[in-house]
Design an enzyme around this catalytic site. Sequence first.
Site, PDB file in Angstrom:
ATOM      1  N   GLY A   1      41.526  27.373  44.353  1.00  0.00           N
ATOM      2  CA  GLY A   1      41.841  28.727  44.196  1.00  0.00           C
ATOM      3  C   GLY A   1      43.277  29.185  43.509  1.00  0.00           C
TER       4      GLY A   1
ATOM      5  N   ASP B   1      46.116  30.029  40.974  1.00  0.00           N
ATOM      6  CA  ASP B   1      45.954  30.567  39.618  1.00  0.00           C
ATOM      7  C   ASP B   1      47.647  30.983  39.376  1.00  0.00           C
ATOM      8  OD1 ASP B   1      46.541  33.373  40.584  1.00  0.00           O
ATOM      9  OD2 ASP B   1      44.321  33.275  41.004  1.00  0.00           O
TER      10      ASP B   1
ATOM     11  N   LYS C   1      35.295  27.785  33.315  1.00  0.00           N
ATOM     12  CA  LYS C   1      36.430  28.800  33.312  1.00  0.00           C
ATOM     13  C   LYS C   1      37.417  27.934  33.631  1.00  0.00           C
ATOM     14  CE  LYS C   1      36.948  32.380  35.964  1.00  0.00           C
ATOM     15  NZ  LYS C   1      36.413  33.661  36.384  1.00  0.00           N
TER      16      LYS C   1
ATOM     17  N   LYS D   1      42.048  28.421  34.592  1.00  0.00           N
ATOM     18  CA  LYS D   1      42.922  29.303  34.929  1.00  0.00           C
ATOM     19  C   LYS D   1      44.249  29.049  33.804  1.00  0.00           C
ATOM     20  CE  LYS D   1      41.099  31.292  38.439  1.00  0.00           C
ATOM     21  NZ  LYS D   1      40.670  32.591  38.694  1.00  0.00           N
TER      22      LYS D   1
ATOM     23  N   ASP E   1      41.187  32.774  32.332  1.00  0.00           N
ATOM     24  CA  ASP E   1      41.402  33.857  33.367  1.00  0.00           C
ATOM     25  C   ASP E   1      43.074  33.631  33.556  1.00  0.00           C
ATOM     26  OD1 ASP E   1      41.780  35.375  35.326  1.00  0.00           O
ATOM     27  OD2 ASP E   1      40.318  34.290  36.752  1.00  0.00           O
TER      28      ASP E   1
ATOM     29  N   GLU F   1      40.115  36.871  30.785  1.00  0.00           N
ATOM     30  CA  GLU F   1      39.861  37.585  32.136  1.00  0.00           C
ATOM     31  C   GLU F   1      41.271  37.948  32.656  1.00  0.00           C
ATOM     32  OE1 GLU F   1      38.009  36.639  36.593  1.00  0.00           O
ATOM     33  OE2 GLU F   1      37.251  35.688  34.747  1.00  0.00           O
TER      34      GLU F   1
ATOM     35  N   GLU G   1      37.701  42.098  38.750  1.00  0.00           N
ATOM     36  CA  GLU G   1      37.772  41.337  40.189  1.00  0.00           C
ATOM     37  C   GLU G   1      38.766  42.127  40.865  1.00  0.00           C
ATOM     38  OE1 GLU G   1      40.077  37.381  41.638  1.00  0.00           O
ATOM     39  OE2 GLU G   1      39.378  37.496  39.568  1.00  0.00           O
TER      40      GLU G   1
ATOM     41  N   ASP H   1      33.132  42.877  41.999  1.00  0.00           N
ATOM     42  CA  ASP H   1      33.421  42.143  42.933  1.00  0.00           C
ATOM     43  C   ASP H   1      32.671  42.819  44.009  1.00  0.00           C
ATOM     44  OD1 ASP H   1      35.994  40.087  44.068  1.00  0.00           O
ATOM     45  OD2 ASP H   1      35.094  41.688  45.487  1.00  0.00           O
TER      46      ASP H   1
ATOM     47  N   HIS I   1      32.332  38.558  39.624  1.00  0.00           N
ATOM     48  CA  HIS I   1      33.510  37.591  40.274  1.00  0.00           C
ATOM     49  C   HIS I   1      32.878  37.088  41.320  1.00  0.00           C
ATOM     50  CE1 HIS I   1      36.883  37.120  43.264  1.00  0.00           C
ATOM     51  NE2 HIS I   1      37.025  36.246  42.247  1.00  0.00           N
TER      52      HIS I   1
ATOM     53  N   GLY J   1      33.232  33.243  44.109  1.00  0.00           N
ATOM     54  CA  GLY J   1      33.958  31.979  44.599  1.00  0.00           C
ATOM     55  C   GLY J   1      34.287  32.642  46.087  1.00  0.00           C
TER      56      GLY J   1
ATOM     57  N   GLU K   1      29.496  33.818  38.210  1.00  0.00           N
ATOM     58  CA  GLU K   1      30.726  32.697  38.770  1.00  0.00           C
ATOM     59  C   GLU K   1      29.846  31.843  39.654  1.00  0.00           C
ATOM     60  OE1 GLU K   1      35.387  32.374  39.121  1.00  0.00           O
ATOM     61  OE2 GLU K   1      34.592  33.999  39.453  1.00  0.00           O
TER      62      GLU K   1
END
Length: 467
Positions: free
Chosen positions: A28, A30, A222, A224, A252, A278, A307, A330, A357, A359, A388
């Site tokens: 996760g 980013d 995708k 980051k 993103d 994104e 998101e 989201d 969005h 995950g 996603e």
Amino acid sequence: MMSAQSATRIRGLSVRDIRFPTSMDLLGSDSIHPDPDYSCAYVIIYTDTMLKGHGLSFTIGRGNDLVVMAVKSLAHVVVGREIRALFSDFGSFWRELTSESQLRWVGPEKGVIHLAVAAITNALFDLWARIETKPLWKLLVDLEPEVLVSTIDFRYIGDVLTKEEAIALLRERREGAAKREVEMLQNGYPAYTTACGWLGYSDEKITRLVQDFLTQGWRHFKVKVGQDLEDDIRRCRLIRKLIGNDNVLMVDANQKWDVDQAVEWMRHLAPFRPLWIEEPTSPDDVLGHATVAKALRPLGIGVATGEMAQNRVIFKQLLQADAIDFCQIDACRMGGVPEVLAVYLMAAKFGVPVCPHAGGVGLCEMVQHLQLWDYICLSGSTDKRLIEYVGSLGHHFRFGVNIKNCSYMPPKFPGYSTEMKRETLKDHEYPYGAVWRDLFAQGLFRDPKAAPPSWIEHKEDEPVTHR
């Protein structure tokens, strides 16, 4: 609308702080959130029968306790409600929930309070689907347009979409719905993966994961970006080379850039032909997104966001300003199912595709229901539409997603797919669950119960002293 044996009253509500130590392997990570611990405020709504509703709101660690407290503060609006009355006019109830006379002040309809609203509302819709013994997507598909629209609060968006327009839009697009439902049951809804593109991953790990996903048949990836331009160029070049020219790449930035910086940075990444950028800038900067979108469209790059869009009003303005090419709802950032449905309807009116969005914790499980409804009842198309997929925590849910041929297969069990396994709730509750106790004992995480306070009490008329 509701079966004769449906539960009659809500007798209680519980909420738990559930966290996963995902920062340990940089899952996760980013440009803005380098060390997330995926978490959720997990709500169970109890009725006077055996039926329960399960819902959640996703966070990334610290602050999850704030959402839990906000849920507790709103519980009095829910407990004691007669269920038939609640679902017969859910839009009015939702307005009451978001307009609690004192708590609204610390919103309104945004931030921690709205995350709590989402957790409660998602649990209520899970309950509704269980009462009707249908997966939520099927419940939504089967609702008459007037009933579905009655769940939505149109305050603040009536200048763009009225109740009457929403009903007419749903009726207009009914033709072929049964055929589209059969198609989804057979083929599922196409997905893309972010699981190989986290910012903290090494090139070796990215290469291995991309190759694994390609072997499985994935064609949409995708990655980051946003921390370092040269590093982004190198990583995008690596992934583009791995996936080839015929597959799809998205990038993103997770709100990292100023507006001008976003445009300039993306000009450097344009040779790698990303489908979209994104969250290029602040999620609240509607006109900034419009500026970025206008500059990047000649390069063939779309703008995607949502998101972190706080509510339907931000989405209304993004659509009005022609600021997004892809609408990314989201399931938890806004106030649950009905507010998300409002955004789907507005996006349909403006002709902007919705790509949810997902995950996190439970997002994949929830958005599949919403996107299936959209395809069957509203958009009728998967063109430029994808869901996603990051499946790292899916095994913690009783009825996790079923991915087949890189597509989400429609859930078959009643509810919103939000019920977690008992063992997960027991082991991952923060800070007392076994997983967290072990991590504290090993010194891998700081035990909040043992940590000294970051503040000290002060006497009246003395300045506050912080450590």
